[in-house]
Write a protein that holds these residues in place. Structure first.
Motif, PDB file in Angstrom:
ATOM      1  N   GLY A 183       6.663 -27.580   5.311  1.00 46.54           N
ATOM      2  CA  GLY A 183       6.143 -27.304   6.640  1.00 46.54           C
ATOM      3  C   GLY A 183       4.667 -26.955   6.615  1.00 46.54           C
ATOM      4  N   CYS A 184       4.132 -26.664   5.459  1.00 49.20           N
ATOM      5  CA  CYS A 184       2.727 -26.258   5.393  1.00 49.20           C
ATOM      6  C   CYS A 184       1.831 -27.454   5.663  1.00 49.20           C
ATOM      7  CB  CYS A 184       2.419 -25.680   4.023  1.00 49.20           C
ATOM      8  SG  CYS A 184       0.677 -25.298   3.812  1.00 49.20           S
ATOM      9  N   ILE A 185       0.890 -27.287   6.579  1.00 44.48           N
ATOM     10  CA  ILE A 185      -0.057 -28.354   6.829  1.00 44.48           C
ATOM     11  C   ILE A 185      -1.438 -27.980   6.270  1.00 44.48           C
ATOM     12  CG2 ILE A 185       1.165 -29.532   8.683  1.00 44.48           C
ATOM     13  CD1 ILE A 185      -1.564 -27.143   9.546  1.00 44.48           C
ATOM     14  N   GLY A 186      -1.460 -26.933   5.469  1.00 39.60           N
ATOM     15  CA  GLY A 186      -2.648 -26.660   4.682  1.00 39.60           C
ATOM     16  C   GLY A 186      -3.847 -26.111   5.430  1.00 39.60           C
ATOM     17  N   CYS A 187      -3.607 -25.455   6.543  1.00 40.31           N
ATOM     18  CA  CYS A 187      -4.749 -24.970   7.320  1.00 40.31           C
ATOM     19  C   CYS A 187      -5.456 -23.811   6.645  1.00 40.31           C
ATOM     20  CB  CYS A 187      -4.298 -24.550   8.711  1.00 40.31           C
ATOM     21  SG  CYS A 187      -3.306 -23.053   8.694  1.00 40.31           S
ATOM     22  N   GLY A 188      -4.731 -23.112   5.781  1.00 42.47           N
ATOM     23  CA  GLY A 188      -5.344 -21.996   5.063  1.00 42.47           C
ATOM     24  C   GLY A 188      -5.338 -20.687   5.820  1.00 42.47           C
ATOM     25  N   ARG A 189      -4.712 -20.663   6.972  1.00 45.23           N
ATOM     26  CA  ARG A 189      -4.757 -19.420   7.757  1.00 45.23           C
ATOM     27  C   ARG A 189      -4.062 -18.262   7.057  1.00 45.23           C
ATOM     28  NH1 ARG A 189      -4.380 -23.133  12.175  1.00 45.23           N
ATOM     29  NH2 ARG A 189      -5.885 -22.724  13.834  1.00 45.23           N
ATOM     30  N   CYS A 190      -2.929 -18.552   6.425  1.00 48.13           N
ATOM     31  CA  CYS A 190      -2.231 -17.438   5.763  1.00 48.13           C
ATOM     32  C   CYS A 190      -3.093 -16.877   4.647  1.00 48.13           C
ATOM     33  CB  CYS A 190      -0.851 -17.867   5.259  1.00 48.13           C
ATOM     34  SG  CYS A 190      -0.866 -19.306   4.200  1.00 48.13           S
ATOM     35  N   VAL A 191      -3.887 -17.742   4.037  1.00 50.06           N
ATOM     36  CA  VAL A 191      -4.781 -17.282   2.978  1.00 50.06           C
ATOM     37  C   VAL A 191      -5.801 -16.310   3.564  1.00 50.06           C
ATOM     38  CG1 VAL A 191      -6.454 -18.019   1.231  1.00 50.06           C
ATOM     39  CG2 VAL A 191      -4.493 -19.498   1.804  1.00 50.06           C
TER      40      VAL A 191
ATOM     41  N   ASN B  74       0.328 -15.522   0.262  1.00 48.05           N
ATOM     42  CA  ASN B  74       0.086 -16.755   1.019  1.00 48.05           C
ATOM     43  C   ASN B  74       0.565 -17.948   0.214  1.00 48.05           C
ATOM     44  OD1 ASN B  74      -2.097 -17.574  -0.795  1.00 48.05           O
ATOM     45  ND2 ASN B  74      -3.239 -15.881   0.139  1.00 48.05           N
ATOM     46  N   VAL B  75       0.496 -19.123   0.786  1.00 44.64           N
ATOM     47  CA  VAL B  75       1.039 -20.297   0.086  1.00 44.64           C
ATOM     48  C   VAL B  75       0.418 -20.496  -1.281  1.00 44.64           C
ATOM     49  CG1 VAL B  75       2.013 -21.767   1.890  1.00 44.64           C
ATOM     50  CG2 VAL B  75      -0.458 -21.728   1.555  1.00 44.64           C
ATOM     51  N   VAL B  76      -0.843 -20.097  -1.425  1.00 45.38           N
ATOM     52  CA  VAL B  76      -1.491 -20.323  -2.713  1.00 45.38           C
ATOM     53  C   VAL B  76      -0.993 -19.323  -3.748  1.00 45.38           C
ATOM     54  CG1 VAL B  76      -3.696 -20.404  -3.920  1.00 45.38           C
ATOM     55  CG2 VAL B  76      -3.535 -21.244  -1.575  1.00 45.38           C
TER      56      VAL B  76
ATOM     57  N   VAL C  99       0.050 -16.769  12.775  1.00 41.46           N
ATOM     58  CA  VAL C  99      -1.101 -17.656  12.596  1.00 41.46           C
ATOM     59  C   VAL C  99      -0.728 -19.018  12.019  1.00 41.46           C
ATOM     60  CG1 VAL C  99      -2.677 -15.700  12.308  1.00 41.46           C
ATOM     61  CG2 VAL C  99      -1.744 -16.841  10.280  1.00 41.46           C
ATOM     62  N   CYS C 100       0.482 -19.174  11.544  1.00 37.48           N
ATOM     63  CA  CYS C 100       0.834 -20.449  10.919  1.00 37.48           C
ATOM     64  C   CYS C 100       1.174 -21.488  11.991  1.00 37.48           C
ATOM     65  CB  CYS C 100       2.016 -20.280   9.972  1.00 37.48           C
ATOM     66  SG  CYS C 100       2.476 -21.844   9.205  1.00 37.48           S
ATOM     67  N   PRO C 101       0.532 -22.657  11.906  1.00 36.63           N
ATOM     68  CA  PRO C 101       0.724 -23.679  12.945  1.00 36.63           C
ATOM     69  C   PRO C 101       2.134 -24.234  13.010  1.00 36.63           C
ATOM     70  CG  PRO C 101      -1.152 -24.222  11.541  1.00 36.63           C
ATOM     71  CD  PRO C 101      -0.461 -23.064  10.911  1.00 36.63           C
ATOM     72  N   THR C 102       2.926 -24.046  11.963  1.00 33.81           N
ATOM     73  CA  THR C 102       4.262 -24.641  12.009  1.00 33.81           C
ATOM     74  C   THR C 102       5.366 -23.596  12.156  1.00 33.81           C
ATOM     75  OG1 THR C 102       4.462 -24.694   9.609  1.00 33.81           O
ATOM     76  CG2 THR C 102       3.510 -26.631  10.652  1.00 33.81           C
TER      77      THR C 102
HETATM   78  S1  SF4 Z   1      -1.771 -22.774   4.980  1.00 40.64           S
HETATM   79 FE1  SF4 Z   1      -0.440 -21.054   5.500  1.00 40.64          FE
HETATM   80  S2  SF4 Z   1      -0.752 -20.737   7.678  1.00 40.64           S
HETATM   81 FE2  SF4 Z   1      -1.535 -22.778   7.214  1.00 40.64          FE
HETATM   82  S3  SF4 Z   1       0.154 -24.170   7.562  1.00 40.64           S
HETATM   83 FE3  SF4 Z   1       0.237 -23.606   5.410  1.00 40.64          FE
HETATM   84  S4  SF4 Z   1       1.635 -21.878   5.355  1.00 40.64           S
HETATM   85 FE4  SF4 Z   1       1.018 -22.103   7.492  1.00 40.64          FE
END
Ligand code: SF4
Ligand code: FAD
Ligand code: SF4
Ligand code: SF4
Lengths: 429, 261, 282, 367
Positions: free
Chosen positions: D335-343, D351-353, D264-267
């Motif tokens: 590399g995280c673009i902050g989409c929140g999907r991993c959360v 997850n990143v948080v 699910v992570c865009p990157t």
């Molecule tokens: S928030 Fe999670 S899923 Fe989204 S870009 Fe960052 S690491 Fe990947």
């Protein structure tokens, strides 16, 4: 007095691992055994202590060919036990699924397991040289059956999609329309098969009177399920009473139980259904039946293949009419259970005959399960036909290729060895 | 370009055998309408009793065996096949792990069950034995898990063997395919699913239908059993319940993973 | 789709022919291969330490170090250990059979840094395959380099690769060869013990003027590097060639990632200094 | 509070000023024209966008514009990367004569409704796939796809503000900023310009000061919504310093290795390649490529059975190194673009948080 033993093992082109043993003493057949060589799988025992969801996942594994019939019979039994009332539309989806299985199983049996016998080949692929068109079309028909099974079942074999009260996922309208179109395209081939069969000579060396049993449809038409059995003696029995109707016993030469009706062997399956229900046929299925049916069907199991051909036509027509109904209907909700404790018996017509699943559920767990499969019902009859057939052959000194002739009888019934090998007598105190 | 490549691989001698099971794996091959004729065309099919009469039982390049060993006769048969076959493939959950009939493996109550079932008096012409996977008796070269096997995975393996190449295994869980199929994870709704503990290869059919994976591909070596059990327990299931479910298709292979939970 | 506008496809391998092969030791085979297109074969050039991706249709693709030297063009030499799917099929191939290759990939040894310097080339087991390339390159351009020490260790004498070839090298006086096996048998005439034991046979070296090269199984790096460091060779003058799983060879598939670097494009040759920046290198 | 607001308005104003360069035009559109306009884009390629299928939101080919969910309140489960680096496809075919590329999946497309963070994600992937030698499949899909970005509204899990990806000024052909009363439309490429040019009647050339004020207001309101925050700036150092932290062991014990986070992570860009023979004894078949995950056990397995990342902790470390410390060949840019999907996706809350918080505090999350 000479004693000769004929053992055919393994039995080819049947589903599962089996054999036949025939003992000939002089010109009498002293013993016939259709042997089930697979080990017991104890399914009735396996599901005890399980949730209905687990039951539904496990029981189709009894048999791959009619896995959805097992699922369907289990659903009918379990839903009764748990007070689930499914909407009519869901019922129609179930029929669609079931017709898919009939098409898949009949076409596999008719064209790939039985027809090579009639035409003198080892297998269908070898047949392809001369009957290429038939084989290709037959593959298409079988694939079509599979497609419906996959669509409704979730995958081709042992799909988990049919669940208590409904389906995990329903097909799109688009997929339904495509199915209907394909059924329409295949119908002429199914009818052409009727003509192909009409031209075949059916040997008469094994004719003998027997009895028949099948489910009585809940409506005026022909179908593959019911709440009553009807029998060739003109009686009707509620499915719940199955234990009084079909008397089972264990024999040492097979892991399958044997059933009798009225203390004598009986036949189930396509031939039984056509014999008992053919007045209910309409449309092209009726036409097909009229072309093929004759009085010898009552005495000659080889006609089972003819009956399957008729049912192929019926099922293709059913698919078309069911899809029409479904296209008009709304998406049904999954029906919920209303109790955690109860008992129920479900009966459906699997491709090779009547299939019964009976359950007792207590607090959401199975405490008792009993399954009777078609093969278990007709095995006695198979042996009886081999005996009669064999004696006729002996009397007329037609010993040539006798193994093949015996095999053909067994194959005509389309026995399902896996189905029968799970059977056990379970004693609960 | 001049090629001195051999045009086609020699046709391997193949045998397909069914032991105790539902015949679903053999049927699946028969059901592969698009490839069935190609398959028969590219191998030398010696024995495939479910599809063809007059088997020849001799030396084999590859034997595909479906079903568990559940009678003494089957035990003899698998030893014989192993002797004749250069490569032995266990095909389907029953052959790989024992199948659903092996779900009670380890409870040491088979004899008891059998007696309870058939009574003391019945003597069978072949002796039933508790269902075991093939590798309980013989060495297995490759495994095709699944109940039943999946066409894509099966044909990927079969074609490699036709070409004398080593097949690839899939060490990834069902979840991999589940996400490739863009399926909503059941665990997020606090619903039961065995996906993370189960070998992929089925194309995640069950989750794709909104239904839990019940584990019919058998356990995956890398599965985090401890944590997944904990997670399922947090959904209100008991450990006993989870264990029972994972055993339904876990057979012999699951036991080692449940030891230290 | 207009393919002519497409970028050239770097994944599309070119046919090459197996010219000759023989077994080095059990399950280790030496291959000479040549591009089917002769022009391509002659113009194909690479740096010692680079690798190619080798394909067998239907079986797959895997990276292999080039073991020959670019100073002898036309033929590529590989040393392959049979470990699995692809290598199993490669071992079924005969001379004249076609395989497919693409590359060369990776950076290769840092030759400029090595010029005029003394070299300690240290190999363990299969690690000798890429080092053989630089070894012959150096020998073919002998005047560009200082003293050359070639240290090679294997498990036992049956695991010693290129035995005949390397023992012939011992006759040369412009190179100092030292060989060892962990466990010697009767046929073995050289040292016994792990490769680091050979370091004590080295003459005095000038650490500022010496380059250490090492390739071998993962466990070996730490010990050999310790020896280099004991000799006071600067960290950025120690060159290591690493192996990682890789599927593309061109920095796309991700498998060979190390921190922010990719083994396939930023390596496989790294200096020990590089490796200090990321943790999981060895 | 107020100060922060003024500050952020100023930033935005500057941002707009920067964007207001001659070759980057901003137009205005009334919502009633949107569907008609989007339909007109069919000329530029097959239309794709976020739709709901089977209860899951996904990027898919659409039959009608009405299927699209452009509300911007939800992200499709699988990011738009799948349209450039397909989940599974045939790279090459082979026969006795050799290998042949298969470009059949490359088609002209217009992808509608791509969120700003997703566009950033694609730009990150560009660094990998377009880096010389370019991946021809990715490049082909990229060249042939127009991206029509749409503004969005943060979800509970959005981190794009922290990641600096809540706005985007490149990587799209058109970008629609939905201000409810009207759209502001950024034109980001000459293809975007052609699209507008076709239906000029839908667009107003003049964007008033009042419109701009509304935009700033919208931005300010949007900035208030974010619930989560990560200090991405200090993460590279913290990652470096926590390499041996026991926090990793805690997460490693939990991780199911299901690989969902990577899918699910865009990157995430990793893939695996495998060959499949046709069912025949001739040498014909295809070489397929499928998304892979560094969470799987075989990811770093090499010959001889040596596994560089056998432990789950090491696998997690690699992933978080790429998300929080470095990406592509750059050091210090996450590399995280902050989409929140991993959360939203990880069943066991890794997850990143949670990871960055644990690393900063040195404490594992409370159960
Ligand atoms: S928030 Fe999670 S899923 Fe989204 S870009 Fe960052 S690491 Fe990947
Ligand atoms: C830069 C580089 C140079 C190499 N040079 C040589 C060489 O000169 N000679 C040589 O014999 N080997 C070399 N290798 C290793 C070689 O690539 C592997 O042995 C080969 O991939 C195994 O392929 P297989 O299909 O036979 O094995 P598989 O059946 O794929 O697997 C066997 C084992 O190898 C591992 N493996 C699979 N793919 C790879 C991969 N791409 N890279 C590494 N390991 C993998 C598996 O995880 C498994 O443990 C090199 C590897 C790299 C990265
Ligand atoms: S639904 Fe099941 S298989 Fe799918 S990701 Fe979730 S746990 Fe894995
Ligand atoms: S999802 Fe699980 S239960 Fe369903 S087919 Fe796949 S492995 Fe079997």
């Amino acid at each position: 007095m000479s004693k000769k033993e004929i053992v055919i093992e393994p039995l080819a082109r049947v589903e599962g691992h089996g054999g036949i043993r025939v003992v000939i003493e002089g010109n009498k057949i002293s013993d016939v055994e259709v042997r089930i060589l697979e080990g017991p799988r104890l399914f009735e025992e396996l599901v005890v202590g399980k949730t209905p969801e687990e039951d539904l996942s496990i029981v189709p594994r009894i048999c791959a060919i009619c896995n959805l019939s097992h699922k369907y019979a289990a659903l009918r039994g379990l839903e009764k036990a748990l007070g689930v009332t499914i909407p009519n539309v869901t019922q129609e989806y179930r029929h669609l699924m079931h017709n898919g299985e009939i098409i898949e199983s009949h076409s596999l049996h008719l064209y790939f397991l039985a027809l090579p016998d009639f035409l003198g080949y080892d297998n269908a692929v070898a047949m392809a040289d001369k009957y290429g068109d038939v084989v290709v079309k037959a593959l298409q028909l079988k694939k079509f059956g599979n497609k419906i099974m996959r669509m409704m079942g979730g995958r081709m074999i042992h799909g988990e999609n049919p669940v208590l009260g409904g389906f995990g996922k329903l097909p799109s309208k688009k997929a339904l329309i495509a199915i209907k179109k394909e059924a329409e395209e295949l119908l002429p081939f199914a009818m052409a098969t009727i003509d192909l069969l009409a031209g075949l000579e059916i040997p008469n060396h094994i004719e003998r009177e027997t009895q028949f049993l099948c489910c009585k449809p809940t409506h005026e038409g022909y179908d593959y399920y019911g709440e009553f059995f009807i029998t060739s003696d003109g009686k009707e029995h509620p499915v719940e009473n199955y234990k009084e109707v079909i008397i089972e016993r264990t024999v040492s030469h097979s892991f399958a139980k044997r059933g009798t009706y009225n203390g004598a062997p009986f036949t189930v399956g396509a031939i039984a259904r056509i014999i008992l229900l053919r007045d209910r046929l309409t449309g092209q299925a009726k036409e097909a039946c009229d072309k093929l049916f004759n009085e010898r069907w009552h005495r000659n199991p080889l006609y089972n293949n003819f009956a399957q051909a008729v049912e192929q036509v019926f099922s293709l027509e059913s698919v078309i009419s069911i899809v029409d109904k479904l296209l008009e209907s709304d998406t049904p909700e999954i029906a919920q259970r209303t109790t955690e404790t109860g008992s129920g018996t479900g009966a459906v017509e699997a491709p090779r005959g009547t299939l019964i699943h009976s359950y007792k559920i207590k607090d959401g767990k199975t405490t008792y399960a009993d399954f009777i499969t078609p093969t278990a019902m007709f095995l006695d009859d198979v042996e009886a036909f081999i005996r009669t057939g064999g004696e006729n052959l002996l009397a007329n000194n037609q010993m040539e290729n006798i193994e093949l002739k015996f095999e053909m009888i067994v194959r005509a019934f389309d026995p399902c060895i896996s189905c029968s090998a799970h059977l056990v007598e379970v004693v609960y105190k | 370009m001049t090629t001195q490549e051999k045009k086609a691989a020699p046709k391997p001698k193949i045998g397909v055998y069914g032991f105790t099971g539902c015949a679903g794996d053999q049927l699946l091959i028969i059901h592969t309408e698009d490839e069935l004729l190609n398959l028969f065309g590219s191998v030398d099919m010696q024995s495939f009793v479910m599809a063809s009469s007059n088997p020849i039982e001799g030396e084999l390049d590859v034997a595909f065996v479906e079903g568990s060993v559940s009678t003494d006769e089957e035990e003899e048969h698998i030893l014989d096949i192993r002797k004749r076959a250069k490569i032995l493939v266990a095909m389907g959950n029953c052959a790989v792990g024992g199948g659903p009939q092996a779900m009670y493996t380890g409870d040491k109550k088979y004899k008891e069950r059998l007696q309870k079932v058939y009574g003391d008096n019945v003597k069978f012409f072949i002796e039933p034995v508790e269902a075991k996977p093939l590798d309980a008796y013989v060495e297995v070269d490759y495994y095709l898990p699944g109940c039943p096997i999946d066409q894509k995975q099966a044909f990927a393996l079969i074609t490699r063997l036709i070409h004398g190449a080593v097949p690839e295994t899939n060490p990834h869980p069902v979840c991999h395919e589940c996400k490739l199929n863009e399926t909503h994870c059941l665990l997020l709704d606090k619903k039961f699913c065995l996906g993370p503990l189960v070998a992929g290869g089925c194309d995640s059919v069950c989750p794709s239908h909104g239904l839990p994976c019940v584990g019919c591909w058998g356990p995956i070596e890398d599965g985090n059993f401890k944590e997944h059990f904990k997670l399922l327990e947090s959904f209100g299931m008991s450990k006993k319940e989870i264990t029972r479910r994972i055993k339904n298709y876990g057979g012999h292979k699951i036991l080692q993973y449940l030891e230290n939970l | 789709m207009n393919i002519s506008k497409m970028h050239e496809n770097p994944y599309n391998p070119e046919p090459a022919r197996i010219v000759r092969h023989y077994d080095l030791i059990e399950d280790h085979r030496f291959f000479q291969i040549r591009h089917v297109d002769m022009n391509r074969a002659m113009s194909f050039t690479y740096n010692p330490g680079q690798f190619i991706m080798l394909s067998i249709p239907g079986v797959g693709e895997a990276p292999f170090s080039i073991s020959s030297t670019p100073s002898r063009p036309g033929i590529l030499e590989l040393g392959v250990r049979k470990v699995g799917t692809l290598t199993e099929s490669l071992f079924q191939k005969q001379d004249n059979d076609i395989i497919y290759i693409r590359g060369p990939y990776g950076n290769g040894y840092k030759i400029e840094q090595m010029e005029k310097k003394d070299l300690i080339i240290t190999a363990g087991g299969l690690g000798v395959i890429p080092l053989r390339s630089i070894l012959y390159y150096v020998l073919d351009n002998r005047d560009k380099f200082g003293r050359v020490f070639f240290l090679y260790g294997a498990g036992d004498s049956n695991q010693f690769l290129f035995r005949d070839e390397f023992f012939q090298l011992k006759a040369r006086n412009d190179l100092d060869c030292m060989y060892t096996v962990d466990k010697a048998d009767k046929t073995w005439t050289e040292s016994e013990g792990v490769v680091t034991k050979l370091f004590k046979n080295l003459p005095e070296i000038d650490p500022q003027n010496t380059i250490g090269l090492v390739t071998g199984p993962p466990v070996m790096y730490k010990f050999v590097i310790d020896e280099f460091l004991k000799l006071k060779i600067p960290k950025n003058m120690i060159q290591l060639s690493l192996e990682r799983r890789m599927k593309c060879g061109i920095g796309k598939c991700g498998h060979c990632a190390l921190d922010h670097l990719y083994t396939c494009i930023d390596g496989p040759v790294f200096t020990y200094w590089d490796t200090q920046h990321f943790r999981e290198l060895i | 509070m107020e100060k922060a607001l003024i500050e952020s308005s100023r930033n935005i104003a500057i941002h707009i000023a920067i964007l207001w360069v001659p070759n980057m035009r901003i137009l205005k559109m009334q919502p009633k024209f949107l569907d008609k306009f989007l339909e007109s884009l069919e000329k530029f390629g097959a239309l794709y966008g976020p739709v709901h299928r089977n209860g899951v939101m996904k990027y898919d080919r659409i039959e009608s514009v009405s299927e699209l969910d452009l509300s911007g309140h939800q992200l499709p489960m699988i990011p738009v990367k799948k349209l450039f680096n397909p989940k599974q496809f045939t790279m090459l075919h082979f026969n006795e004569k050799g290998f042949y590329p298969d470009y059949s999946m490359i088609e002209k497309r217009v992808i509608i409704g791509v969120h700003p963070c997703e566009i950033h994600g694609v730009l990150r992937l560009d660094e990998i796939f377009l880096n010389d030698p370019a991946d021809p499949y990715y490049a082909g899909l990229r060249d042939n796809s127009a991206i029509i970005g749409f503004s969005c509204w943060p979800t509970e899990s959005s981190l794009c503000k922290s990641a600096g990806t809540d706005i985007v000024d490149e990587g799209f052909d058109l970008f629609f900023m939905n201000l409810n009363e009207f759209y502001l439309v950024w034109v980001g490429s000459s293809r975007g310009y052609d699209m507008i040019h076709e239906r000029e009647e839908f667009f107003e050339q003049e964007v008033s000061h009042e419109d701009m004020r509304k935009y700033i207001e919208w931005r300010n309101k949007r900035n208030e919504v974010f619930k989560l925050e990560i200090d991405f700036g200090s993460m590279p150092d913290i990652m470096e310093l926590s390499h041996n932290s026991e926090v990793w062991d805690y997460f490693a014990e939990k991780c199911l290795s299901c690989g969902q986070c990577t899918m699910v992570c865009p990157t995430c860009n990793c893939y695996n390649v495998s060959d499949v023979f046709d069912v025949t004894n001739e040498t014909t078949g295809r070489r397929e490529r499928t998304w892979d995950s560094c969470m799987f056990v075989d990811y770093s397995l090499v010959a001889g059975g040596h596994n560089f990342r056998e432990s789950r902790a090491d696998r997690l470390k690699l992933w978080y190194t790429h998300k929080l410390k470095t990406f592509g060949s750059e050091y210090g840019r996450p590399g995280c673009i902050g989409c929140g999907r991993c959360v939203d996706t990880c069943p066991v809350d890794i997850n990143v948080v949670t990871v960055s918080q644990a690393l900063i505090s040195g404490e594992v999350p409370k159960e």
